[in-house]
Design a protein around this motif. Structure first.
Motif, PDB file in Angstrom:
ATOM      1  N   ILE A  48       0.840  -1.201   0.000  1.00  0.00           N
ATOM      2  CA  ILE A  48       0.000   0.000   0.000  1.00  0.00           C
ATOM      3  C   ILE A  48       0.873   1.249   0.000  1.00  0.00           C
ATOM      4  CG2 ILE A  48      -1.719   1.312   1.312  1.00  0.00           C
ATOM      5  CD1 ILE A  48      -2.698  -1.417   2.415  1.00  0.00           C
ATOM      6  N   ALA A  49       1.920   1.237   0.821  1.00  0.00           N
ATOM      7  CA  ALA A  49       2.821   2.379   0.869  1.00  0.00           C
ATOM      8  C   ALA A  49       3.465   2.622  -0.484  1.00  0.00           C
ATOM      9  CB  ALA A  49       3.892   2.155   1.940  1.00  0.00           C
ATOM     10  N   ALA A  50       3.891   1.551  -1.146  1.00  0.00           N
ATOM     11  CA  ALA A  50       4.507   1.699  -2.463  1.00  0.00           C
ATOM     12  C   ALA A  50       3.514   2.249  -3.472  1.00  0.00           C
ATOM     13  CB  ALA A  50       5.048   0.348  -2.933  1.00  0.00           C
ATOM     14  N   GLU A  51       2.274   1.787  -3.401  1.00  0.00           N
ATOM     15  CA  GLU A  51       1.229   2.278  -4.311  1.00  0.00           C
ATOM     16  C   GLU A  51       0.990   3.769  -4.098  1.00  0.00           C
ATOM     17  OE1 GLU A  51      -1.728   1.696  -7.313  1.00  0.00           O
ATOM     18  OE2 GLU A  51      -0.364   0.189  -6.502  1.00  0.00           O
ATOM     19  N   ALA A  52       1.072   4.211  -2.839  1.00  0.00           N
ATOM     20  CA  ALA A  52       0.855   5.621  -2.506  1.00  0.00           C
ATOM     21  C   ALA A  52       2.099   6.466  -2.720  1.00  0.00           C
ATOM     22  CB  ALA A  52       0.393   5.757  -1.064  1.00  0.00           C
ATOM     23  N   GLY A  53       3.253   5.828  -2.889  1.00  0.00           N
ATOM     24  CA  GLY A  53       4.494   6.569  -3.044  1.00  0.00           C
ATOM     25  C   GLY A  53       5.013   7.145  -1.753  1.00  0.00           C
ATOM     26  N   VAL A  54       4.719   6.434  -0.635  1.00  0.00           N
ATOM     27  CA  VAL A  54       5.216   6.873   0.668  1.00  0.00           C
ATOM     28  C   VAL A  54       5.926   5.690   1.326  1.00  0.00           C
ATOM     29  CG1 VAL A  54       3.326   8.522   0.918  1.00  0.00           C
ATOM     30  CG2 VAL A  54       3.103   6.241   1.922  1.00  0.00           C
ATOM     31  N   ASN A  55       6.591   5.934   2.453  1.00  0.00           N
ATOM     32  CA  ASN A  55       7.151   4.821   3.200  1.00  0.00           C
ATOM     33  C   ASN A  55       6.158   4.363   4.262  1.00  0.00           C
ATOM     34  OD1 ASN A  55       7.482   6.576   5.453  1.00  0.00           O
ATOM     35  ND2 ASN A  55       9.435   7.258   4.616  1.00  0.00           N
ATOM     36  N   GLU A  56       6.436   3.222   4.861  1.00  0.00           N
ATOM     37  CA  GLU A  56       5.487   2.663   5.837  1.00  0.00           C
ATOM     38  C   GLU A  56       5.355   3.541   7.073  1.00  0.00           C
ATOM     39  OE1 GLU A  56       4.952  -1.853   6.069  1.00  0.00           O
ATOM     40  OE2 GLU A  56       7.064  -1.638   5.479  1.00  0.00           O
ATOM     41  N   ALA A  57       6.402   4.253   7.434  1.00  0.00           N
ATOM     42  CA  ALA A  57       6.318   5.144   8.586  1.00  0.00           C
ATOM     43  C   ALA A  57       5.275   6.230   8.347  1.00  0.00           C
ATOM     44  CB  ALA A  57       7.685   5.761   8.871  1.00  0.00           C
ATOM     45  N   THR A  58       5.248   6.769   7.128  1.00  0.00           N
ATOM     46  CA  THR A  58       4.243   7.778   6.784  1.00  0.00           C
ATOM     47  C   THR A  58       2.850   7.180   6.819  1.00  0.00           C
ATOM     48  OG1 THR A  58       5.820   8.990   5.407  1.00  0.00           O
ATOM     49  CG2 THR A  58       3.485   9.383   4.994  1.00  0.00           C
ATOM     50  N   LEU A  59       2.717   5.968   6.287  1.00  0.00           N
ATOM     51  CA  LEU A  59       1.412   5.305   6.298  1.00  0.00           C
ATOM     52  C   LEU A  59       0.902   5.146   7.728  1.00  0.00           C
ATOM     53  CD1 LEU A  59       0.357   2.277   4.151  1.00  0.00           C
ATOM     54  CD2 LEU A  59      -0.098   2.279   6.608  1.00  0.00           C
ATOM     55  N   PHE A  60       1.767   4.653   8.625  1.00  0.00           N
ATOM     56  CA  PHE A  60       1.327   4.416  10.002  1.00  0.00           C
ATOM     57  C   PHE A  60       1.170   5.714  10.792  1.00  0.00           C
ATOM     58  CE2 PHE A  60       3.055   0.050   9.259  1.00  0.00           C
ATOM     59  CZ  PHE A  60       1.849  -0.614   9.456  1.00  0.00           C
ATOM     60  N   ALA A  61       1.706   6.800  10.292  1.00  0.00           N
ATOM     61  CA  ALA A  61       1.453   8.097  10.938  1.00  0.00           C
ATOM     62  C   ALA A  61       0.009   8.530  10.739  1.00  0.00           C
ATOM     63  CB  ALA A  61       2.399   9.154  10.375  1.00  0.00           C
ATOM     64  N   HIS A  62      -0.631   8.002   9.689  1.00  0.00           N
ATOM     65  CA  HIS A  62      -2.017   8.371   9.386  1.00  0.00           C
ATOM     66  C   HIS A  62      -3.013   7.289   9.782  1.00  0.00           C
ATOM     67  CE1 HIS A  62      -1.191  12.049   7.010  1.00  0.00           C
ATOM     68  NE2 HIS A  62      -0.056  11.436   6.733  1.00  0.00           N
TER      69      HIS A  62
END
Length: 210
Positions: A48-62
């Motif tokens: 999911i993070a790769a699809e969004a173009g972010v890292n997992e840390a950014t994903l889990f921040a949200h």
């Protein structure tokens, strides 16, 4: 991995950092694509993070978990549609708009929401039995009850004393879902306005020739 989509382009080639709500929407959109492909159990946060173009840390921040992200990706569009219908119904005085026009507007809006949400809704309800049952009891059925309550509120108990409003609401939800599913599997494009008008006529007048 670096955040390849942390910024968006502005005129002149400058990059603008996304706001938190924009980033959240970006992650949800990516999660919707991944969940459709892989379901809840098969999806991975790194995918999911790769699809969004972010890292997992950014994903889990949200989002605190993959499950929280799944709920946001699947249920938020439906909740928004239900909330909008409730707000429209409560803001409008009964004499402001003919009942048929209000019904047509509601069916049109719900069809459009179903068209967007159908693949995710089916994934949520049917890819994993236990998770689907929990999601229906905890989230989908309360929405149906909300729609039934606003119908009672608008129409009045006297007009509805011989009607099972909850059953009628379930029928409406099912009709929209099945119409969208039919178009999805047959690969046809829906004329939403025409379909909404047909559903409105069916619920208003039934199958009577007059």
């Amino acid at each position: 991995m670096t955040d390849s989509k942390q910024n968006t382009a502005e005129p002149g080639g400058r990059r603008r950092r996304l706001s938190a709500p924009e980033r959240r929407r970006q992650i949800i959109a990516a999660a919707q694509e991944v969940f459709i492909r892989s379901s809840l159990s098969g999806a991975r946060t790194r995918e999911i993070a790769a699809e969004a173009g972010v890292n997992e840390a950014t994903l889990f921040a949200h989002f605190e978990s993959k499950e929280a992200l799944f709920e946001a990706a699947v249920l938020e569009p439906l909740r928004e549609a239900v909330s909008e219908q409730v707000a429209i119904a409560r803001a409008r005085a009964p004499q402001d708009q003919p009942a048929r026009d209000a019904s047509l507007q509601a069916h049109d809006r719900f069809l459009r929401t179903m068209l967007k949400s159908y693949p995710l809704l089916v994934t949520a309800l049917f890819s994993e039995r236990a998770a689907g049952e929990e999601m229906y009891r905890k989230h989908i059925f309360p929405m149906i009850r909300t729609l039934a309550d606003i119908t009672r509120e608008r129409a009045g108990e006297d007009r509805l004393k011989h009607v099972d409003v909850e059953l009628m609401t379930l029928m409406g939800f099912g009709v929209h879902l099945m119409v969208v599913m039919d178009h999805h599997f047959r690969g046809t494009e829906m004329d939403v306005e025409k379909t909404a008008a047909a559903i409105t006529a069916m619920f208003d007048h039934g199958l009577r020739p007059d």
